[in-house]
Design a protein around this motif. Structure first.
Motif, PDB file in Angstrom:
ATOM      1  N   PRO A 136       0.849  -1.204   0.000  1.00 33.18           N
ATOM      2  CA  PRO A 136       0.000   0.000   0.000  1.00 33.18           C
ATOM      3  C   PRO A 136       0.882   1.251   0.000  1.00 33.18           C
ATOM      4  O   PRO A 136       1.954   1.270   0.607  1.00 33.18           O
ATOM      5  N   GLY A 137       0.433   2.265  -0.692  1.00 36.98           N
ATOM      6  CA  GLY A 137       1.154   3.529  -0.707  1.00 36.98           C
ATOM      7  C   GLY A 137       2.435   3.489  -1.507  1.00 36.98           C
ATOM      8  O   GLY A 137       3.344   4.276  -1.268  1.00 36.98           O
ATOM      9  N   SER A 138       2.513   2.597  -2.485  1.00 33.69           N
ATOM     10  CA  SER A 138       3.760   2.490  -3.246  1.00 33.69           C
ATOM     11  C   SER A 138       3.718   3.213  -4.591  1.00 33.69           C
ATOM     12  O   SER A 138       4.707   3.221  -5.299  1.00 33.69           O
ATOM     13  N   ASP A 176       8.572  -1.865  -5.156  1.00 38.71           N
ATOM     14  CA  ASP A 176       9.105  -2.315  -3.874  1.00 38.71           C
ATOM     15  C   ASP A 176       9.838  -1.165  -3.185  1.00 38.71           C
ATOM     16  O   ASP A 176      11.050  -1.206  -3.005  1.00 38.71           O
ATOM     17  N   LEU A 177       9.078  -0.129  -2.826  1.00 38.65           N
ATOM     18  CA  LEU A 177       9.672   1.027  -2.164  1.00 38.65           C
ATOM     19  C   LEU A 177      10.011   0.679  -0.716  1.00 38.65           C
ATOM     20  O   LEU A 177       9.383  -0.206  -0.122  1.00 38.65           O
ATOM     21  N   PRO A 178      10.979   1.382  -0.124  1.00 38.19           N
ATOM     22  CA  PRO A 178      11.266   1.177   1.292  1.00 38.19           C
ATOM     23  C   PRO A 178      10.011   1.424   2.130  1.00 38.19           C
ATOM     24  O   PRO A 178       9.166   2.262   1.780  1.00 38.19           O
ATOM     25  N   TYR A 179       9.904   0.732   3.250  1.00 32.28           N
ATOM     26  CA  TYR A 179       8.711   0.854   4.085  1.00 32.28           C
ATOM     27  C   TYR A 179       8.468   2.288   4.548  1.00 32.28           C
ATOM     28  O   TYR A 179       7.324   2.757   4.562  1.00 32.28           O
ATOM     29  N   ALA A 180       9.510   3.003   4.908  1.00 33.82           N
ATOM     30  CA  ALA A 180       9.333   4.384   5.369  1.00 33.82           C
ATOM     31  C   ALA A 180       8.667   5.233   4.289  1.00 33.82           C
ATOM     32  O   ALA A 180       7.806   6.076   4.582  1.00 33.82           O
ATOM     33  N   VAL A 181       9.027   5.011   3.035  1.00 29.25           N
ATOM     34  CA  VAL A 181       8.438   5.756   1.927  1.00 29.25           C
ATOM     35  C   VAL A 181       6.965   5.381   1.768  1.00 29.25           C
ATOM     36  O   VAL A 181       6.099   6.246   1.594  1.00 29.25           O
ATOM     37  N   SER A 182       6.653   4.087   1.859  1.00 27.55           N
ATOM     38  CA  SER A 182       5.256   3.658   1.735  1.00 27.55           C
ATOM     39  C   SER A 182       4.404   4.237   2.858  1.00 27.55           C
ATOM     40  O   SER A 182       3.279   4.698   2.623  1.00 27.55           O
ATOM     41  N   TYR A 183       4.928   4.218   4.096  1.00 26.87           N
ATOM     42  CA  TYR A 183       4.184   4.818   5.206  1.00 26.87           C
ATOM     43  C   TYR A 183       3.948   6.309   4.949  1.00 26.87           C
ATOM     44  O   TYR A 183       2.860   6.828   5.192  1.00 26.87           O
ATOM     45  N   TRP A 184       4.968   6.998   4.453  1.00 32.57           N
ATOM     46  CA  TRP A 184       4.818   8.421   4.167  1.00 32.57           C
ATOM     47  C   TRP A 184       3.771   8.639   3.074  1.00 32.57           C
ATOM     48  O   TRP A 184       2.919   9.531   3.184  1.00 32.57           O
ATOM     49  N   VAL A 201       1.213   6.744   2.253  1.00 31.39           N
ATOM     50  CA  VAL A 201      -0.127   6.487   2.794  1.00 31.39           C
ATOM     51  C   VAL A 201      -0.576   7.689   3.624  1.00 31.39           C
ATOM     52  O   VAL A 201      -1.728   8.139   3.526  1.00 31.39           O
ATOM     53  N   THR A 202       0.335   8.236   4.431  1.00 34.15           N
ATOM     54  CA  THR A 202       0.014   9.404   5.258  1.00 34.15           C
ATOM     55  C   THR A 202      -0.325  10.602   4.381  1.00 34.15           C
ATOM     56  O   THR A 202      -1.302  11.317   4.632  1.00 34.15           O
ATOM     57  N   LYS A 203       0.461  10.813   3.351  1.00 33.70           N
ATOM     58  CA  LYS A 203       0.215  11.920   2.418  1.00 33.70           C
ATOM     59  C   LYS A 203      -1.156  11.766   1.747  1.00 33.70           C
ATOM     60  O   LYS A 203      -1.925  12.719   1.654  1.00 33.70           O
ATOM     61  N   ARG A 204      -1.468  10.538   1.315  1.00 34.90           N
ATOM     62  CA  ARG A 204      -2.777  10.271   0.696  1.00 34.90           C
ATOM     63  C   ARG A 204      -3.904  10.532   1.698  1.00 34.90           C
ATOM     64  O   ARG A 204      -4.938  11.110   1.347  1.00 34.90           O
ATOM     65  N   LEU A 205      -3.706  10.143   2.954  1.00 34.90           N
ATOM     66  CA  LEU A 205      -4.711  10.376   3.989  1.00 34.90           C
ATOM     67  C   LEU A 205      -4.938  11.865   4.193  1.00 34.90           C
ATOM     68  O   LEU A 205      -6.080  12.333   4.210  1.00 34.90           O
ATOM     69  N   LEU A 206      -3.861  12.616   4.345  1.00 35.74           N
ATOM     70  CA  LEU A 206      -3.986  14.053   4.587  1.00 35.74           C
ATOM     71  C   LEU A 206      -4.659  14.764   3.411  1.00 35.74           C
ATOM     72  O   LEU A 206      -5.565  15.580   3.605  1.00 35.74           O
ATOM     73  N   LYS A 207      -4.246  14.436   2.206  1.00 28.16           N
ATOM     74  CA  LYS A 207      -4.882  15.037   1.025  1.00 28.16           C
ATOM     75  C   LYS A 207      -6.329  14.576   0.909  1.00 28.16           C
ATOM     76  O   LYS A 207      -7.204  15.334   0.515  1.00 28.16           O
ATOM     77  N   GLY A 208      -6.564  13.300   1.271  1.00 31.92           N
ATOM     78  CA  GLY A 208      -7.897  12.714   1.154  1.00 31.92           C
ATOM     79  C   GLY A 208      -8.917  13.310   2.110  1.00 31.92           C
ATOM     80  O   GLY A 208     -10.119  13.133   1.928  1.00 31.92           O
TER      81      GLY A 208
END
Length: 169
Positions: free
Chosen positions: A10-12, A87-95, A97-104
């Motif tokens: 998710p978030g990749s 296959d992005l690093p986990y920190a990037v995927s978490y970021w 997802v967070t960015k999508r949440l905030l914009k969403g």
């Protein structure tokens, strides 16, 4: 490139890549979230999903973005001629997802299933990300290498590679 499976955590950036690839190739895009979920945000029956998924797989060309049930995931990998694993690093995927949440909170993300809560979906993405190392690991990569014989396989490991891939296509 006629049958393309795009997958990853998710978030990749799967949706972003899928849209860019669709514009470049004019292949029809099928986002699994829009197949898995009804307009009210609830999940469709598994038989209905399998029927829709198999109909797409048997069509002449497609881009499928997402994961879906595990059995359909492997069917899709077998049917595709091009596999794109983000296959992005986990920190990037978490970021992301967070960015999508905030914009969403202000604008529903493009391709987001209508009726589905961005907040609930993001919380589910966080839960899924926590479990991802159990699936997206060296064993999966070995299995993917076997499935990819005779196909084109792209493994994208950074935002820079993701952007470059979209630009090149």
């Amino acid at each position: 490139m006629k049958k393309v499976a795009i997958f990853g955590k998710p978030g990749s950036g799967k949706s972003t890549l899928s849209k860019g690839l669709t514009q470049a190739t004019h292949l029809e895009l099928h986002a699994l979230d829009s197949i898995l979920f009804k307009p009210d945000g609830s999940q469709i029956e598994r038989e209905a999903y399998d029927k829709k998924h198999r109909a797409i797989l048997h069509s002449d060309s497609w881009i499928i973005d997402g994961f879906g049930p595990i059995s359909s995931f492997y069917e899709r990998l077998e049917a595709a001629d091009t596999l794109i694993y983000i296959d992005l690093p986990y920190a990037v995927s978490y970021w992301l997802v967070t960015k999508r949440l905030l914009k969403g909170l202000f604008v529903k993300p493009a391709g987001w299933p209508s009726g589905s809560s961005v907040i609930k979906g993001s919380l589910q993405s966080y839960k899924t990300l926590k479990l991802c190392p159990k699936f997206w690991n060296d064993d999966f990569m070995q299995k993917l290498q076997t499935i990819a014989k005779g196909k084109k396989l792209y493994v994208i490991r950074s935002i820079k590679e993701l952007n470059r891939f979209v630009e090149q296509v």
